[in-house]
Design an enzyme around this catalytic site. Structure first.
Site, short mmCIF file in Angstrom:
data_model
loop_
_atom_site.label_atom_id
_atom_site.label_comp_id
_atom_site.label_asym_id
_atom_site.label_seq_id
_atom_site.Cartn_x
_atom_site.Cartn_y
_atom_site.Cartn_z
N ARG A 15 -64.42 9.70 49.59
CA ARG A 15 -64.09 9.34 50.95
C ARG A 15 -62.61 8.92 50.97
O ARG A 15 -62.04 8.58 49.94
CB ARG A 15 -64.96 8.19 51.47
N ARG B 121 -57.96 3.57 58.63
CA ARG B 121 -58.01 2.34 59.40
C ARG B 121 -57.31 2.55 60.73
O ARG B 121 -56.13 2.90 60.76
CB ARG B 121 -57.33 1.20 58.65
N ARG C 74 -55.99 10.98 30.38
CA ARG C 74 -54.65 10.99 30.94
C ARG C 74 -53.95 9.73 30.46
O ARG C 74 -54.59 8.70 30.21
CB ARG C 74 -54.70 11.00 32.48
N ARG D 283 -44.65 6.95 40.72
CA ARG D 283 -44.30 5.78 41.51
C ARG D 283 -43.25 4.94 40.79
O ARG D 283 -43.01 5.10 39.60
CB ARG D 283 -45.53 4.93 41.82
N GLU E 107 -43.06 5.55 36.63
CA GLU E 107 -44.28 5.93 35.93
C GLU E 107 -44.44 7.45 35.92
O GLU E 107 -44.34 8.10 36.96
CB GLU E 107 -45.51 5.29 36.59
N TYR F 279 -63.55 4.53 34.29
CA TYR F 279 -62.49 3.70 34.86
C TYR F 279 -63.10 2.43 35.46
O TYR F 279 -64.09 2.49 36.18
CB TYR F 279 -61.72 4.45 35.94
N ASP G 279 -62.08 -1.33 37.49
CA ASP G 279 -61.17 -2.33 38.02
C ASP G 279 -61.42 -3.64 37.27
O ASP G 279 -62.52 -3.86 36.73
CB ASP G 279 -61.38 -2.54 39.52
#
Length: 375
Positions: free
Chosen positions: A179, A183, A256, A287, A312, A360, A362
């Site tokens: 998704r 906003r 990666r 970035r 990066e 991955y 967080d």
């Protein structure tokens, strides 16, 4: 009789959190790490009075009050709010996609105007796919076009994603973008979570407090003397690469990695924001991070005479590089399942973290996982 109850391999967030909880429970704990510092990828180096995130930006965020209360009991966190900006061929767009973005992209000023534009582009993409006999998006490109339309995909998603993964969006699976947050308000706060911030004084203090009075051996490679270390403790907590633990018996998993080009600038403020993504594929880096903005606000920024940035670069992992992200494709998923089946048979080894679980995470997910773990 073992010297320790737990040998923890890896002093990153998972290992440090586990060590903290085990020590609190009265367990004898030894942490080893092949790097010369604790903290794993959270490690910061103080350069020109600025805490530089040496392995990329880490912003803690969670909606779990217990998790937020816990990390603040270890060290107080500041009020940093992640509001990245995208640079596409010199033009700036706010992220995540919100009314600021839509105004910058199309000049629309109301939620209804923005929604009409988005739906117009989405429907056009969907109709085109249907005309080609495509009913379900087959790849990331088709998925993104069906969710957000052509303009935002081409300018803000395509180039950045292809640099990040080193593959064409048509070769990446659709599920990578399940998704896309849209906003219809003027809100540049990237995370939806209730709490977010950076440890005051940097992540080194956070890790140091987790490992308080825990035995730690740095510059120590578990695999260089595996039998010795396996006989050191009753149980092992392994946070490294799961395929390496099993001597790559089924083959090597792919990753990666990220390389950083660090620069010190003789100015107080280089780009005015902590994170600016470069979404044009012709720009080689993904970035630029300006580290002082994570912990300095308002007049504090100008009070520090220099600034440090990191460019990066995302690339394929090779031996000797630091593995960062698992590669989410059919081949690697199938290979990991074989290693996971082996791991499930281990009685005295706990596998945890992004490398050991080939997933991955967080930071808040790791903290919550350890807080609810039964020793």
């Amino acid at each position: 009789m073992f010297q320790y109850d737990y040998l923890i391999i890896g002093a990153g967030l998972f290992g440090s959190m586990f060590a903290y909880k085990a020590k609190l429970a009265g367990k004898r704990v030894l942490v080893i790490d092949k790097r010369p510092h604790v903290g794993g990828n959270l490690y910061c180096e103080n350069i020109e009075g600025i805490n530089v995130h040496k392995y990329g930006a880490h912003i803690f965020h969670t909606s779990n009050k217990d998790v937020w209360s816990f990390v603040n009991s270890i060290v107080e966190f500041n009020r940093y709010t992640n509001s990245p900006v995208a640079n596409y061929k010199g033009k700036l767009y706010n992220l995540p996609f919100n009314m600021n973005t839509f105004y910058q992209m199309w000049g629309v000023k109301t939620p209804n105007e923005a929604l009409m534009k988005i739906n117009e582009q989405r429907n056009s993409a969907i109709e085109k796919m249907r005309g080609e006999g495509i009913s379900t998006p087959r790849n990331l490109e088709e998925q993104a076009l069906s969710l957000i339309g052509n303009d935002i995909y081409e300018k803000l998603i395509k180039g950045y994603t292809e640099k990040q993964w080193g593959r064409s969006c048509t070769d990446l699976p659709a599920f990578i973008i399940k998704r896309l947050p849209v906003r219809l308000v003027f809100d540049n706060n990237y995370f939806n979570d209730k709490y977010q911030g950076i440890p005051i004084g940097g992540y080194n203090i956070f890790i140091k407090n987790l490992l308080y009075k825990v035995d730690v051996n740095l510059n120590t490679d578990f695999f260089s003397n595996r039998i010795y270390w396996e006989n050191m403790a009753e149980k092992i907590v392994f946070t490294g690469k799961i395929d390496e633990f099993y001597n790559y018996c089924f083959g090597k998993l792919e990753y990666r990695t990220v390389c950083f080009e660090e620069e010190i600038h003789d100015c107080t403020n280089y780009q005015g924001n902590a994170v600016i993504n470069y979404t044009d594929k012709s720009v080689p880096y993904t970035r630029i991070i300006e580290h002082k903005h994570f912990e300095m606000f308002g007049l504090e920024v100008d009070a520090c005479p220099k600034t440090v940035i990191s460019k990066e670069y995302s690339m394929e992992w090779k031996e000797g590089m630091e593995p960062y992200y698992p590669v989410n494709d059919e081949r690697n998923s199938r290979l990991y399942q074989q290693y996971k089946a082996l791991a499930s048979q281990e009685k005295n080894v706990i596998f945890g973290g992004r490398l050991a679980e080939y997933q991955y995470y967080d930071m808040h997910q790791i903290v919550e996982k350890i807080l609810t773990f039964n020793l």
